[in-house]
Design a protein around this motif. Structure first.
Motif, PDB file in Angstrom:
ATOM      1  N   ILE A  35       8.896  -6.163   6.119  1.00 27.41           N
ATOM      2  CA  ILE A  35       7.842  -5.221   5.711  1.00 27.41           C
ATOM      3  C   ILE A  35       8.453  -4.050   4.948  1.00 27.41           C
ATOM      4  O   ILE A  35       7.913  -3.613   3.923  1.00 27.41           O
ATOM      5  CB  ILE A  35       7.034  -4.751   6.935  1.00 27.41           C
ATOM      6  N   GLN A  36       9.584  -3.549   5.421  1.00 26.66           N
ATOM      7  CA  GLN A  36      10.247  -2.437   4.732  1.00 26.66           C
ATOM      8  C   GLN A  36      10.720  -2.872   3.341  1.00 26.66           C
ATOM      9  O   GLN A  36      10.564  -2.123   2.368  1.00 26.66           O
ATOM     10  CB  GLN A  36      11.418  -1.920   5.551  1.00 26.66           C
ATOM     11  N   LEU A  41       9.830  -3.035  -2.643  1.00 27.54           N
ATOM     12  CA  LEU A  41       9.531  -3.840  -3.832  1.00 27.54           C
ATOM     13  C   LEU A  41       8.217  -3.420  -4.468  1.00 27.54           C
ATOM     14  O   LEU A  41       8.096  -3.385  -5.701  1.00 27.54           O
ATOM     15  CB  LEU A  41       9.472  -5.327  -3.475  1.00 27.54           C
ATOM     16  N   LEU A  42       7.239  -3.102  -3.649  1.00 30.82           N
ATOM     17  CA  LEU A  42       5.936  -2.704  -4.182  1.00 30.82           C
ATOM     18  C   LEU A  42       5.993  -1.356  -4.888  1.00 30.82           C
ATOM     19  O   LEU A  42       5.191  -1.093  -5.786  1.00 30.82           O
ATOM     20  CB  LEU A  42       4.892  -2.685  -3.063  1.00 30.82           C
ATOM     21  N   GLU A  43       6.937  -0.514  -4.497  1.00 29.76           N
ATOM     22  CA  GLU A  43       7.092   0.774  -5.171  1.00 29.76           C
ATOM     23  C   GLU A  43       7.789   0.636  -6.515  1.00 29.76           C
ATOM     24  O   GLU A  43       7.622   1.484  -7.383  1.00 29.76           O
ATOM     25  CB  GLU A  43       7.870   1.741  -4.281  1.00 29.76           C
ATOM     26  N   SER A  44       8.563  -0.415  -6.692  1.00 29.29           N
ATOM     27  CA  SER A  44       9.274  -0.596  -7.966  1.00 29.29           C
ATOM     28  C   SER A  44       8.314  -1.153  -9.003  1.00 29.29           C
ATOM     29  O   SER A  44       7.533  -2.057  -8.728  1.00 29.29           O
ATOM     30  CB  SER A  44      10.478  -1.527  -7.799  1.00 29.29           C
ATOM     31  N   ARG A 126       2.777  -8.631   2.764  1.00 29.97           N
ATOM     32  CA  ARG A 126       3.006  -7.436   3.593  1.00 29.97           C
ATOM     33  C   ARG A 126       1.874  -7.260   4.599  1.00 29.97           C
ATOM     34  O   ARG A 126       2.107  -6.969   5.765  1.00 29.97           O
ATOM     35  CB  ARG A 126       3.130  -6.208   2.699  1.00 29.97           C
ATOM     36  N   ARG A 127       0.645  -7.487   4.156  1.00 26.08           N
ATOM     37  CA  ARG A 127      -0.518  -7.373   5.042  1.00 26.08           C
ATOM     38  C   ARG A 127      -0.420  -8.391   6.188  1.00 26.08           C
ATOM     39  O   ARG A 127      -0.647  -8.058   7.349  1.00 26.08           O
ATOM     40  CB  ARG A 127      -1.804  -7.588   4.241  1.00 26.08           C
TER      41      ARG A 127
END
Length: 139
Positions: A35-36, A41-44, A126-127
């Protein structure tokens, strides 16, 4: 025995001990680490986040948790050319699948079908992993 031989034996023993400790990681730790990594990855913001991957979450209400994780392993491996951390996520997922399943399993085959962006796959994965952390089935 010479000093280099003793050093080599010590290093090998330490390395073997670390491998054993890694094998004992709790499923919840593997989920939380994944999850971390997914959060990072989602922030990039990279252009390959738009690449198409198989949408394993579309209409698969009949798949159990292990099947979803196994398929996610395959899709994550396919996307590792975009994000190197996807290889670590796929290894974590594969470890969970192998731990929870009595049959030896590798990445599951994923049938061609609906596609989604890699970014949306990461959001959906992630969900799912967050839901599994809250459940008691993988603790």
């Amino acid at each position: 025995m010479s000093i280099p031989g003793q050093v080599l034996l010590t290093v090998l023993a330490l390395w073997a001990g670390q491998a054993g400790a890694a094998a004992l990681l709790q499923p919840s730790i593997l989920l939380q680490e994944s999850i971390q990594l997914l959060g990072a990855l989602l922030e990039s913001q990279v252009s390959c986040n738009k690449m198409n991957v198989t949408n394993i979450f579309a209409g698969n209400k009949h798949d159990n948790e292990l099947e979803v994780l196994c398929k996610a392993t395959t899709v994550a491996l396919e996307g590792r050319s975009c994000h190197q951390h996807l290889e670590g996520i796929s290894l974590n997922l594969l470890s969970l699948v192998r731990r929870e399943s009595s049959a030896p399993q590798g990445p599951c085959p994923v049938a061609a079908g609906d596609t989604t962006s890699l970014n949306q796959f990461l959001v959906d994965l992630r969900r799912v992993l967050q839901r599994l952390v809250k459940d008691s089935s993988f603790k």
